[in-house]
Design a protein around this motif. Structure first.
Motif, mmCIF file in Angstrom:
data_model
loop_
_atom_site.group_PDB
_atom_site.id
_atom_site.type_symbol
_atom_site.label_atom_id
_atom_site.label_comp_id
_atom_site.label_asym_id
_atom_site.label_seq_id
_atom_site.Cartn_x
_atom_site.Cartn_y
_atom_site.Cartn_z
ATOM 1 N N ALA A 1 0.828 -1.202 0.000
ATOM 2 C CA ALA A 1 0.000 0.000 0.000
ATOM 3 C C ALA A 1 0.867 1.259 0.000
ATOM 4 C CB ALA A 1 -0.936 0.003 1.205
ATOM 5 N N TYR A 2 1.944 1.257 0.786
ATOM 6 C CA TYR A 2 2.850 2.407 0.786
ATOM 7 C C TYR A 2 3.346 2.677 -0.633
ATOM 8 C CZ TYR A 2 7.099 5.032 0.751
ATOM 9 O OH TYR A 2 8.045 5.959 0.410
ATOM 10 N N ARG A 3 3.821 1.637 -1.298
ATOM 11 C CA ARG A 3 4.351 1.801 -2.654
ATOM 12 C C ARG A 3 3.265 2.306 -3.605
ATOM 13 N NH1 ARG A 3 7.702 -3.800 -2.391
ATOM 14 N NH2 ARG A 3 9.513 -2.965 -1.305
ATOM 15 N N TYR A 4 2.100 1.724 -3.490
ATOM 16 C CA TYR A 4 0.986 2.142 -4.337
ATOM 17 C C TYR A 4 0.714 3.637 -4.148
ATOM 18 C CZ TYR A 4 -3.774 2.892 -5.889
ATOM 19 O OH TYR A 4 -4.885 3.411 -6.493
ATOM 20 N N PHE A 5 0.523 4.037 -2.903
ATOM 21 C CA PHE A 5 0.168 5.436 -2.639
ATOM 22 C C PHE A 5 1.315 6.380 -2.996
ATOM 23 C CE2 PHE A 5 -2.966 3.455 0.368
ATOM 24 C CZ PHE A 5 -4.088 3.844 -0.345
ATOM 25 N N PHE A 6 2.547 5.973 -2.754
ATOM 26 C CA PHE A 6 3.690 6.816 -3.098
ATOM 27 C C PHE A 6 3.706 7.070 -4.608
ATOM 28 C CE2 PHE A 6 8.012 7.656 -4.404
ATOM 29 C CZ PHE A 6 8.386 8.666 -3.527
ATOM 30 N N TYR A 7 3.581 6.008 -5.395
ATOM 31 C CA TYR A 7 3.645 6.180 -6.852
ATOM 32 C C TYR A 7 2.393 6.834 -7.425
ATOM 33 C CZ TYR A 7 8.050 3.786 -6.785
ATOM 34 O OH TYR A 7 9.349 3.454 -6.524
ATOM 35 N N LYS A 8 1.327 6.830 -6.663
ATOM 36 C CA LYS A 8 0.120 7.563 -7.063
ATOM 37 C C LYS A 8 0.168 9.013 -6.567
ATOM 38 C CE LYS A 8 -2.844 5.043 -9.368
ATOM 39 N NZ LYS A 8 -3.349 5.491 -10.656
ATOM 40 N N ASN A 9 1.268 9.395 -5.932
ATOM 41 C CA ASN A 9 1.466 10.739 -5.386
ATOM 42 C C ASN A 9 0.450 11.088 -4.301
ATOM 43 O OD1 ASN A 9 3.688 11.338 -7.125
ATOM 44 N ND2 ASN A 9 2.217 11.634 -8.759
ATOM 45 N N ASN A 10 -0.055 10.080 -3.625
ATOM 46 C CA ASN A 10 -0.953 10.293 -2.487
ATOM 47 C C ASN A 10 -0.078 10.187 -1.232
ATOM 48 O OD1 ASN A 10 -2.832 10.186 -0.417
ATOM 49 N ND2 ASN A 10 -4.276 8.916 -1.568
ATOM 50 N N ALA B 1 0.545 7.449 1.823
ATOM 51 C CA ALA B 1 1.857 6.791 1.849
ATOM 52 C C ALA B 1 2.492 6.945 3.228
ATOM 53 C CB ALA B 1 2.767 7.375 0.765
ATOM 54 N N LEU B 2 2.400 8.149 3.779
ATOM 55 C CA LEU B 2 2.960 8.387 5.109
ATOM 56 C C LEU B 2 2.210 7.581 6.171
ATOM 57 C CD1 LEU B 2 5.042 9.860 6.831
ATOM 58 C CD2 LEU B 2 3.444 11.793 6.960
ATOM 59 N N GLN B 3 0.904 7.523 6.050
ATOM 60 C CA GLN B 3 0.111 6.748 7.017
ATOM 61 C C GLN B 3 0.490 5.272 6.993
ATOM 62 O OE1 GLN B 3 -4.131 7.254 6.595
ATOM 63 N NE2 GLN B 3 -4.011 9.445 6.918
ATOM 64 N N THR B 4 0.668 4.710 5.811
ATOM 65 C CA THR B 4 0.997 3.285 5.740
ATOM 66 C C THR B 4 2.431 3.014 6.193
ATOM 67 O OG1 THR B 4 1.417 3.485 3.366
ATOM 68 C CG2 THR B 4 -0.743 2.666 4.019
ATOM 69 N N ALA B 5 3.368 3.888 5.844
ATOM 70 C CA ALA B 5 4.744 3.720 6.341
ATOM 71 C C ALA B 5 4.763 3.807 7.865
ATOM 72 C CB ALA B 5 5.665 4.779 5.731
ATOM 73 N N THR B 6 4.002 4.736 8.417
ATOM 74 C CA THR B 6 3.931 4.893 9.873
ATOM 75 C C THR B 6 3.310 3.662 10.530
ATOM 76 O OG1 THR B 6 3.831 7.288 9.626
ATOM 77 C CG2 THR B 6 3.080 6.390 11.723
ATOM 78 N N LYS B 7 2.319 3.060 9.867
ATOM 79 C CA LYS B 7 1.721 1.837 10.410
ATOM 80 C C LYS B 7 2.733 0.704 10.461
ATOM 81 C CE LYS B 7 -3.147 2.538 9.338
ATOM 82 N NZ LYS B 7 -4.309 2.056 8.579
#
Length: 159
Positions: free
Chosen positions: A55-64, A68-74
């Motif tokens: 999910a982090y990778r998905y959101f990062f590459y989608k520029n969300n 991305a920060l929320q999933t990395a923090t999780k």
């Protein structure tokens, strides 16, 4: 007959979540649709770090970057909880340094560096510098990318 999800047999998650991740990838061009599948996978998986990393990778590459920060923090929080890490960096640093070859510690350091990268992307430069400097201290081989991030963030403007 093999299913589409069988292609990712190394990914040890339930088949229904695997299918949602595949649907998110297959619908990449339609952000609303693909994000719907990604959010469903996240809702079903709870704290599974494999899905959180995807999910982090998905959101990062989608520029969300917020997601991305929320999933990395999780990921960071989940590992901190499982490992019973102290909250103070000075107490945590020797633990991470002595165990940096352990899979879970490597994942922690990668997620921590990733959070620094996202913070830099959203303009939280000082926080990003702090995180990248911390990981850089531990990472003598630059395996986690923190040294590069730190160098970029601290480079004089004329460079």
């Amino acid at each position: 007959m093999p299913t589409e999800a069988d292609k990712f047999s190394w990914f040890q998650i339930p088949e229904d979540i695997k299918k949602l991740l595949i649907l998110a990838a297959e619908n990449w061009e339609n952000t609303l649709e693909s994000e719907k599948y990604m959010n469903q996978a996240l809702a079903k998986t709870g704290e599974n770090t494999d899905v959180l990393v995807a999910a982090y990778r998905y959101f990062f590459y989608k520029n969300n970057y917020t997601m991305a920060l929320q999933t990395a923090t999780k990921v960071i929080d989940r590992i901190r909880e499982v490992e019973c890490f102290p909250l103070e960096w000075e107490q945590l640093k020797p633990i991470l340094a002595s165990r940096k070859d352990d899979f879970r510690i490597r994942l922690y350091l990668n997620a921590y560096t990733a959070s620094g990268l996202v913070l830099a992307k959203i303009g939280e430069i000082e926080k990003a510098k702090e995180i990248s400097a911390r990981v850089k201290e531990i990472d003598g081989k630059n395996e986690f990318g923190a040294s590069i991030l730190y160098d970029i963030l601290t480079r004089p403007e004329e460079d």
